[in-house]
Design a protein around this motif. Structure first.
Motif, PDB file in Angstrom:
ATOM      1  N   ASN A   1       0.778  -1.334  -0.090  1.00  0.00           N
ATOM      2  CA  ASN A   1      -0.103   0.008  -0.184  1.00  0.00           C
ATOM      3  C   ASN A   1       0.884   1.228  -0.029  1.00  0.00           C
ATOM      4  OD1 ASN A   1      -2.514  -0.925  -0.079  1.00  0.00           O
ATOM      5  ND2 ASN A   1      -3.089  -0.515   2.149  1.00  0.00           N
ATOM      6  N   GLY A   2       0.564   2.099  -0.771  1.00  0.00           N
ATOM      7  CA  GLY A   2       1.455   3.645  -0.897  1.00  0.00           C
ATOM      8  C   GLY A   2       1.013   4.215   0.422  1.00  0.00           C
ATOM      9  N   PRO A   3       2.095   5.023   0.871  1.00  0.00           N
ATOM     10  CA  PRO A   3       3.176   5.760   0.240  1.00  0.00           C
ATOM     11  C   PRO A   3       4.395   4.539   0.285  1.00  0.00           C
ATOM     12  CG  PRO A   3       2.948   7.165   1.932  1.00  0.00           C
ATOM     13  CD  PRO A   3       1.824   5.982   2.228  1.00  0.00           C
ATOM     14  N   ILE A   4       4.958   4.425  -0.846  1.00  0.00           N
ATOM     15  CA  ILE A   4       6.100   3.639  -1.107  1.00  0.00           C
ATOM     16  C   ILE A   4       7.131   4.190  -1.764  1.00  0.00           C
ATOM     17  CG2 ILE A   4       7.426   1.453  -1.904  1.00  0.00           C
ATOM     18  CD1 ILE A   4       4.642  -0.085  -1.513  1.00  0.00           C
ATOM     19  N   TYR A   5       8.413   4.651  -1.028  1.00  0.00           N
ATOM     20  CA  TYR A   5       9.453   5.130  -1.474  1.00  0.00           C
ATOM     21  C   TYR A   5      10.512   4.312  -1.971  1.00  0.00           C
ATOM     22  CZ  TYR A   5       7.124   8.864   1.167  1.00  0.00           C
ATOM     23  OH  TYR A   5       6.168   9.795   1.512  1.00  0.00           O
ATOM     24  N   ASN A   6      11.274   4.657  -2.958  1.00  0.00           N
ATOM     25  CA  ASN A   6      12.523   4.086  -3.498  1.00  0.00           C
ATOM     26  C   ASN A   6      13.933   4.294  -2.553  1.00  0.00           C
ATOM     27  OD1 ASN A   6      13.149   6.076  -4.457  1.00  0.00           O
ATOM     28  ND2 ASN A   6      13.015   5.671  -6.625  1.00  0.00           N
ATOM     29  N   GLN A   7      14.778   3.825  -2.922  1.00  0.00           N
ATOM     30  CA  GLN A   7      16.153   4.151  -2.234  1.00  0.00           C
ATOM     31  C   GLN A   7      16.516   5.746  -2.023  1.00  0.00           C
ATOM     32  OE1 GLN A   7      18.325   0.981  -3.836  1.00  0.00           O
ATOM     33  NE2 GLN A   7      19.273   0.465  -1.768  1.00  0.00           N
ATOM     34  N   LYS A   8      16.093   6.528  -3.166  1.00  0.00           N
ATOM     35  CA  LYS A   8      16.261   7.798  -3.334  1.00  0.00           C
ATOM     36  C   LYS A   8      15.415   8.499  -2.712  1.00  0.00           C
ATOM     37  CE  LYS A   8      18.572   7.410  -7.965  1.00  0.00           C
ATOM     38  NZ  LYS A   8      18.046   7.257  -9.231  1.00  0.00           N
ATOM     39  N   GLY A   9      14.284   7.963  -2.089  1.00  0.00           N
ATOM     40  CA  GLY A   9      13.362   8.624  -1.362  1.00  0.00           C
ATOM     41  C   GLY A   9      12.273   9.381  -2.456  1.00  0.00           C
ATOM     42  N   GLU A  10      12.252   8.746  -3.631  1.00  0.00           N
ATOM     43  CA  GLU A  10      11.216   9.178  -4.598  1.00  0.00           C
ATOM     44  C   GLU A  10       9.818   8.321  -4.168  1.00  0.00           C
ATOM     45  OE1 GLU A  10      14.563   9.978  -7.882  1.00  0.00           O
ATOM     46  OE2 GLU A  10      13.447   8.220  -7.974  1.00  0.00           O
ATOM     47  N   VAL A  11       8.765   8.914  -4.588  1.00  0.00           N
ATOM     48  CA  VAL A  11       7.520   8.144  -4.201  1.00  0.00           C
ATOM     49  C   VAL A  11       7.265   7.349  -5.524  1.00  0.00           C
ATOM     50  CG1 VAL A  11       5.023   8.381  -4.030  1.00  0.00           C
ATOM     51  CG2 VAL A  11       6.661  10.033  -3.028  1.00  0.00           C
ATOM     52  N   VAL A  12       7.134   5.854  -5.199  1.00  0.00           N
ATOM     53  CA  VAL A  12       6.911   4.980  -6.075  1.00  0.00           C
ATOM     54  C   VAL A  12       5.309   4.633  -6.240  1.00  0.00           C
ATOM     55  CG1 VAL A  12       7.452   2.600  -7.230  1.00  0.00           C
ATOM     56  CG2 VAL A  12       9.079   3.965  -5.779  1.00  0.00           C
ATOM     57  N   VAL A  13       4.691   4.407  -5.020  1.00  0.00           N
ATOM     58  CA  VAL A  13       3.542   4.306  -5.114  1.00  0.00           C
ATOM     59  C   VAL A  13       2.926   5.334  -4.095  1.00  0.00           C
ATOM     60  CG1 VAL A  13       1.594   2.525  -4.492  1.00  0.00           C
ATOM     61  CG2 VAL A  13       3.627   1.576  -5.296  1.00  0.00           C
ATOM     62  N   PRO A  14       1.920   6.231  -4.774  1.00  0.00           N
ATOM     63  CA  PRO A  14       1.495   7.471  -3.877  1.00  0.00           C
ATOM     64  C   PRO A  14       0.488   6.821  -3.010  1.00  0.00           C
ATOM     65  CG  PRO A  14       1.038   7.661  -6.197  1.00  0.00           C
ATOM     66  CD  PRO A  14       1.508   6.122  -6.055  1.00  0.00           C
ATOM     67  N   LYS A  15       0.228   7.678  -1.802  1.00  0.00           N
ATOM     68  CA  LYS A  15      -0.441   7.463  -0.919  1.00  0.00           C
ATOM     69  C   LYS A  15      -2.096   7.041  -1.386  1.00  0.00           C
ATOM     70  CE  LYS A  15      -1.889   9.537   3.522  1.00  0.00           C
ATOM     71  NZ  LYS A  15      -1.703   8.394   4.793  1.00  0.00           N
ATOM     72  N   GLY A  16      -2.570   5.967  -0.557  1.00  0.00           N
ATOM     73  CA  GLY A  16      -3.918   5.719  -1.288  1.00  0.00           C
ATOM     74  C   GLY A  16      -4.057   4.895  -2.317  1.00  0.00           C
ATOM     75  N   GLN A  17      -2.800   4.493  -2.887  1.00  0.00           N
ATOM     76  CA  GLN A  17      -3.074   3.404  -4.083  1.00  0.00           C
ATOM     77  C   GLN A  17      -2.282   2.179  -3.585  1.00  0.00           C
ATOM     78  OE1 GLN A  17      -1.297   4.801  -7.841  1.00  0.00           O
ATOM     79  NE2 GLN A  17      -2.686   6.661  -7.676  1.00  0.00           N
ATOM     80  N   VAL A  18      -2.588   1.321  -4.362  1.00  0.00           N
ATOM     81  CA  VAL A  18      -2.077  -0.182  -3.974  1.00  0.00           C
ATOM     82  C   VAL A  18      -1.079  -0.558  -5.070  1.00  0.00           C
ATOM     83  CG1 VAL A  18      -2.293  -2.801  -3.426  1.00  0.00           C
ATOM     84  CG2 VAL A  18      -4.040  -0.797  -2.701  1.00  0.00           C
ATOM     85  N   MET A  19      -0.063  -1.145  -5.189  1.00  0.00           N
ATOM     86  CA  MET A  19       0.695  -1.740  -6.384  1.00  0.00           C
ATOM     87  C   MET A  19      -0.046  -2.737  -6.856  1.00  0.00           C
ATOM     88  SD  MET A  19       4.658  -2.817  -6.202  1.00  0.00           S
ATOM     89  CE  MET A  19       5.641  -1.348  -5.821  1.00  0.00           C
ATOM     90  N   SER A  20       0.047  -2.793  -8.140  1.00  0.00           N
ATOM     91  CA  SER A  20      -0.867  -4.042  -8.754  1.00  0.00           C
ATOM     92  C   SER A  20       0.000  -5.330  -9.007  1.00  0.00           C
ATOM     93  CB  SER A  20      -1.055  -3.573 -10.590  1.00  0.00           C
ATOM     94  OG  SER A  20       0.264  -3.520 -11.021  1.00  0.00           O
ATOM     95  N   ASP A  21      -0.785  -6.384  -8.934  1.00  0.00           N
ATOM     96  CA  ASP A  21       0.067  -7.772  -9.134  1.00  0.00           C
ATOM     97  C   ASP A  21       1.029  -7.796  -9.926  1.00  0.00           C
ATOM     98  OD1 ASP A  21      -1.223  -8.598  -6.899  1.00  0.00           O
ATOM     99  OD2 ASP A  21      -2.215 -10.207  -7.844  1.00  0.00           O
ATOM    100  N   ASN A  22       0.870  -7.075 -11.273  1.00  0.00           N
ATOM    101  CA  ASN A  22       1.792  -6.998 -11.951  1.00  0.00           C
ATOM    102  C   ASN A  22       2.826  -6.638 -11.793  1.00  0.00           C
ATOM    103  OD1 ASN A  22       2.466  -8.021 -14.990  1.00  0.00           O
ATOM    104  ND2 ASN A  22       2.112  -5.705 -15.571  1.00  0.00           N
ATOM    105  N   ASP A  23       3.009  -5.169 -11.342  1.00  0.00           N
ATOM    106  CA  ASP A  23       4.172  -4.400 -10.760  1.00  0.00           C
ATOM    107  C   ASP A  23       4.821  -5.148  -9.656  1.00  0.00           C
ATOM    108  OD1 ASP A  23       3.551  -2.646 -12.460  1.00  0.00           O
ATOM    109  OD2 ASP A  23       2.622  -0.827 -10.996  1.00  0.00           O
ATOM    110  N   LYS A  24       4.186  -5.893  -8.864  1.00  0.00           N
ATOM    111  CA  LYS A  24       4.783  -6.770  -7.779  1.00  0.00           C
ATOM    112  C   LYS A  24       5.600  -7.845  -8.562  1.00  0.00           C
ATOM    113  CE  LYS A  24       1.310  -6.177  -4.364  1.00  0.00           C
ATOM    114  NZ  LYS A  24      -0.009  -6.847  -4.058  1.00  0.00           N
ATOM    115  N   LEU A  25       4.974  -8.327  -9.251  1.00  0.00           N
ATOM    116  CA  LEU A  25       5.771  -9.587 -10.250  1.00  0.00           C
ATOM    117  C   LEU A  25       6.881  -8.908 -10.964  1.00  0.00           C
ATOM    118  CD1 LEU A  25       2.772 -11.511 -11.205  1.00  0.00           C
ATOM    119  CD2 LEU A  25       4.263 -12.336  -9.673  1.00  0.00           C
TER     120      LEU A  25
END
Lengths: 317, 357
Positions: B319-343
């Protein structure tokens, strides 16, 4: 300083089993017998060592049993390749297949009933790290002096192995059998006896290398514990130019590279792990190239024993 | 003479076909192709446990064989083809690298059921199955984050592929959830199963100051190395506490039995259809093992709470928010990563020290 000491420490620890096996194979090949069964003998050595120690609690028995196991397998190879004059490559490869398979089979049957006869997951006695007082506190040097007994033993065995091979009459006989068995036989050397002796001795050292894995380095039995290290040993023998002293560098290089590259990763280095994984092989290429150049300038010899892999019979013309 | 030879050969072939047909009327024959030895106490061990559970349920109705330590290469195709030709009705292959070979064999044997673990290629007679091990990994991360004192957690990882990256990220999200100061240091070993390498990597992490080790590896060496130093670990595959000791705080584990029972049942009553199964805690495909006595009650409660939220579907690990190592938002707040993106995950989240490569 601290970093160098740590790296050296783990490198020596990692190289011990490789060095034992390399020394063994150097002696075997010096007699003209190519034994590609190193992986199988190491595996059986590792298994017997742990089994015996688990059952008896005696580390010395474990080491002796591993040497016995390696020696017996090598004896089989000697019988096939010296007496029966079979193809040494085939015989050695079957020894590897047999050893790895049989060790895995036994590993599922020699354990205690409460572990459903499995040896995996059990713990037994192990060789402790012994730190030499005072000297063991000096930076860098301390890396050599915080090891287990089997590693300490190598500090004596390596110079001895070198001295025996190059500075004694027996060593000369051994080398001559590997170079030219016909001439050796002509001067009254018993080629068959020498080839049997050093093939078995080699197997015992390889078994000891396996014992170091299960009794000191990664204590306990796991399936496929040698994980291809027997093949690295075959390469290290070539790398060393069949010289016990040079084998040390090969064992350290290959033994230590993982320890070093894992540390670099753990510290969060910017160098990609895939590059670090490749490094030892890249280095091998460079070393092999350097060796060829040196040999060409006749500075030192890196060539294999001339009669390596060939069978010999006194009746042959 | 040649003709007689030919006739005899044809007769023999006909006989063998008849006998092969007859064998088909016998128990439903199932074969398992394993990547490692069942004695690894890890990945293959858990598949073997699942296989046995399935056999207990169906008893005489099934005849089950397995082959261990099969390389991911052309050899595996030969082995699967062999099974199919011997009249096996279903073949399970338990490693990603078998995918193309299984697909190729499945095309040639349309009457045989093929099930491939962890891949993505399917056919009318070939399905895939896998588990959302990232869910229990996240839960184990909560425990690690709470219990680390040095705030350095080591992670011994096999290969930089999405499956492993996803696990590291889920674990780190768990760690960071309860302890934003803790970092997860990753070491790649480039092996699934090599006791010596895995121990070396574990010791390197411990030397770096890690006081808890997690792993995506199939041997018990990292937990053993941690225990010898008086440190803790998180197991994987099986409940490694039973093999190593209480220093293994908890293990995300596979639970293939439920799936194997279900899918073989469908094969037996003829309702099987091709599918892509990706089961999580809800489907009982993955589990979090029992806790070590060293895990305090408040942490257990926290884990139970999060587990319930995942199981009910009310909340997802990614579930967002998810940040990458640089601190950039990858999944915004309120959104869920899709199964495809997870895979297809190929980045590290904030809190991981190391590189995906």
């Amino acid at each position: 300083m601290q970093l160098i000491t740590t790296l050296l420490l783990v490198t020596i620890r990692a190289g011990t089993s490789l060095l034992y096996a390399t020394l063994g194979e150097v002696y075997t090949e010096r007699s003209g017998i190519l034994n590609l069964g190193v992986e199988g003998m190491m595996m059986m050595g590792a298994l017997t060592a742990f089994t015996v120690v688990y059952r008896t609690g005696n580390l010395l028995f474990g080491v002796l049993a591993a040497m016995l196991a390696g020696g017996c397998m090598a004896l089989l190879h000697a019988f096939l390749s010296v007496s029966m004059r079979a193809n040494q490559v085939v015989s050695g490869l079957s020894l590897t297949l047999f050893g790895t398979g049989f060790a895995s089979y036994l590993g599922q049957r020699l354990g205690p009933a409460e572990n459903s006869f499995n040896l995996t997951g059990l713990t037994g006695e192990r060789f402790p790290i012994i730190k030499i007082p005072f000297l063991g506190d000096i930076p860098v040097l301390s890396a050599f002096l915080q090891q287990d007994v089997l590693t300490y033993l190598l500090y004596i065995i390596v110079p001895l192995a070198w001295f025996y091979l190059y500075r004694t009459r027996d060593g000369l006989s051994l080398r001559s059998v590997g170079e030219n068995p016909r001439t050796a036989a002509a001067v009254g050397i018993n080629v068959t006896k020498i080839r049997y002796t050093y093939t078995v001795l080699g197997g015992m050292l390889v078994g000891l290398g396996g014992a170091h894995l299960t009794l000191a380095y990664t204590p306990g039995w796991s399936e496929n514990i040698t994980g291809g290290r027997g093949w690295i040993v075959i390469a290290l023998v070539i790398f060393s130019g069949w010289n016990p002293a040079r084998a040390v560098f090969g064992a350290i290089l290959f033994g230590g590279i993982n320890a070093v590259q894992y540390r670099m990763q753990a510290a969060g280095t910017v160098i990609p792990a895939s590059f670090l994984n490749m490094a030892p092989y890249l280095l091998t290429v460079i070393v092999l190239a350097a060796m060829t150049i040196l040999s060409r300038k006749k500075k030192t010899s890196f060539s294999s024993p001339s009669a390596l892999g060939t069978s010999f019979s006194i009746e042959d013309k | 003479m040649k003709k007689i030879g030919l006739i005899l050969l044809l007769l023999f072939l006909a006989c063998s076909l008849i006998f092969a047909q007859e064998a088909k009327a016998e128990p439903f024959k199932i074969a398992f192709v394993y990547i490692g030895p069942p004695g690894d106490l890890g990945w293959t061990y858990m598949h073997d446990v699942g296989r046995k559970q399935m056999m207990d349920v169906y008893g005489d109705r099934v005849d089950v064989g397995f082959i261990e330590s099969v390389e991911e290469g052309p050899d595996s195709a030969r082995i699967m083809r062999q099974y199919a030709m011997q009249g096996y009705d279903a073949i399970f292959a338990t490693s990603f690298g078998y995918m193309d070979y299984m697909h190729e064999v499945a095309m040639d044997f349309p009457d045989v059921y093929f099930e491939h673990c962890s891949g993505y290629k399917t056919a009318d007679n070939m399905a895939t199955y896998f588990g959302r091990i990232y869910q229990p990994r996240y839960l184990s991360g909560l425990i690690a984050g709470k219990m680390t004192k040095s705030n350095i957690i080591g992670y011994v990882a096999a290969f930089p592929i999405p499956e492993v990256v996803r696990g590291i990220n889920a674990f780190t999200l768990g760690v960071q959830e309860v302890n934003p100061d803790a970092k997860v240091h990753v070491v790649w070993t480039n092996t699934w199963y090599d006791p010596v390498k895995e121990r070396e990597a574990a010791i390197a992490l411990l030397d770096q100051g890690a006081d808890i080790l997690a792993q995506h590896q199939d041997t018990t060496e990292p937990p053993k190395a941690a225990q010898e130093r008086g440190k803790h670990s998180i197991g994987y595959d099986a409940d490694m506490r039973q093999f190593v000791g209480d220093s293994v705080l908890v293990s995300p584990v596979w639970n293939w039995g439920t799936y194997y029972i279900d899918t073989v049942g469908k094969m037996l009553d003829g309702t099987w259809e091709t599918h892509q199964f990706w089961g999580g805690l809800t489907e009982d495909a993955v589990k979090l093992s029992d806790f070590s006595p060293l895990v305090p009650q408040d942490i257990r409660d926290l884990v139970a709470d999060k587990k319930a939220k995942i199981e009910s579907g009310e909340w997802d690990v990614f579930n967002g928010p998810i940040y990458n190592q640089k601190g950039e938002v990858v999944v915004p707040k309120g959104q869920v990563m899709s199964d495809n993106d997870k895979l297809n995950m190929s980045f590290f989240v904030k809190g991981v020290v190391g590189r995906v490569q």
